[in-house]
Write a protein that holds these residues in place. Structure first.
Motif, short mmCIF file in Angstrom:
data_model
loop_
_atom_site.label_atom_id
_atom_site.label_comp_id
_atom_site.label_asym_id
_atom_site.label_seq_id
_atom_site.Cartn_x
_atom_site.Cartn_y
_atom_site.Cartn_z
N ASP A 35 0.99 -1.08 -0.21
CA ASP A 35 -0.05 -0.07 0.28
C ASP A 35 0.86 1.23 0.09
O ASP A 35 0.29 2.42 -0.25
N SER A 52 -4.48 -6.76 5.66
CA SER A 52 -5.83 -6.47 4.94
C SER A 52 -5.25 -6.41 3.46
O SER A 52 -4.27 -5.86 3.18
N GLN A 54 -6.94 -4.92 0.02
CA GLN A 54 -7.90 -3.83 -0.61
C GLN A 54 -7.89 -3.87 -2.20
O GLN A 54 -6.53 -4.06 -2.59
N ARG A 55 -8.68 -3.36 -2.90
CA ARG A 55 -8.59 -3.17 -4.13
C ARG A 55 -8.87 -1.66 -4.69
O ARG A 55 -9.86 -1.36 -4.48
N TYR A 61 -4.63 -5.00 -6.51
CA TYR A 61 -4.77 -5.17 -5.16
C TYR A 61 -3.63 -4.58 -4.12
O TYR A 61 -2.36 -4.50 -4.74
#
Length: 249
Positions: A35, A52, A54-55, A61
């Motif tokens: 990220d 975690s 996320q997209r 991703y």
């Protein structure tokens, strides 16, 4: 062809976005990347907290973890089919010589290799993303057409000069060069007058002779170095004198 693409600069980095665009012209590409910037993470896996996934709106991703986390999660959870290649990059800045030990870019490719999948790590020699489109085209061509003459799985570390594609002199197989010890840390004080430290820059090149990645890229060649994971020092193994030791008082 199915490709898992990751990096250590983060999913928003121009390098991974440009490479994904080039690879998508001939392959089914899934991007799973950190990220944020995780440069220097090496092969670390996050074991002290949950992760975690996320997209992003563009389909990438992103994971709140290391490059190795990203590839590990992708291969064991996200992907329904095993990819043909794990590709990492394009990194902003070289990963040559001793740098490969610390590189998150190389680590992402290594994680794929540990799963038995051929993997390539791509980096530009200089920072700043100059001639990134050229580098992405070269990287994509290597993935698409390169047979390399190697038995799978293999792990390749590739460094591309920041030059127009027409100015690249070719591709050379190389060994890792070596650097001198890193520069000293940079000591400072925080607002509370506590001493803090920044890790200093890498040391100067000590071994950049013919056949090294440093030499090839300095002469405008793309450097390709096959890597291995076994850290056993076989030259010392026979000489090591511990067999027969007793551990009694």
């Amino acid at each position: 062809m199915k490709i898992l693409l990751s990096n250590d600069d983060g999913y928003l980095a121009p390098g991974i976005q440009q490479l994904a665009q080039e690879l998508s012209q001939f392959a089914d590409v899934t991007v799973v990347a950190p990220d944020s910037n995780r440069s220097g993470a090496s092969n670390a896996l996050t074991l002290d907290r949950p992760l975690s996934v996320q997209r992003a709106p563009n389909g990438f991703y992103f994971v709140n973890g290391t490059p190795s986390d990203c590839v590990h999660i992708a291969l064991t959870s996200i992907l329904r089919e095993r990819p043909d290649f794990v590709i990492s990059g394009i990194n902003q800045g070289q990963n040559m010589g001793d740098d490969t030990l610390y590189s998150g870019t190389v680590a992402a490719a290594t994680e794929g290799y540990l799963f038995g999948i051929s993997a390539l790590a791509f980096s530009q020699v200089d920072k700043g993303w100059r001639e990134l489109e050229s580098a992405a085209q070269i990287a994509a061509a290597m993935v698409r057409h390169g047979e390399f003459g190697l038995a799978a799985p293999y792990l390749l570390n590739v460094n591309i000069p920041n030059l127009p594609r027409a100015d690249i002199q070719g591709v050379r197989k190389t060994r890792l060069g070596k650097r001198h010890a890193s520069e000293p840390v940079i000591a400072m004080r925080d607002p509370h007058e506590r001493e803090i430290y920044w890790i200093g820059p890498p040391g100067a090149v000590r071994d950049g002779g013919e056949g090294t990645d440093f030499d090839a890229t300095a002469r405008a060649f793309v450097s390709v170095t096959p890597l291995q994971i076994d850290l056993t020092n076989f030259r010392q193994l026979d000489a090591l004198n511990v067999d027969g030791w007793t551990l009694g008082a």
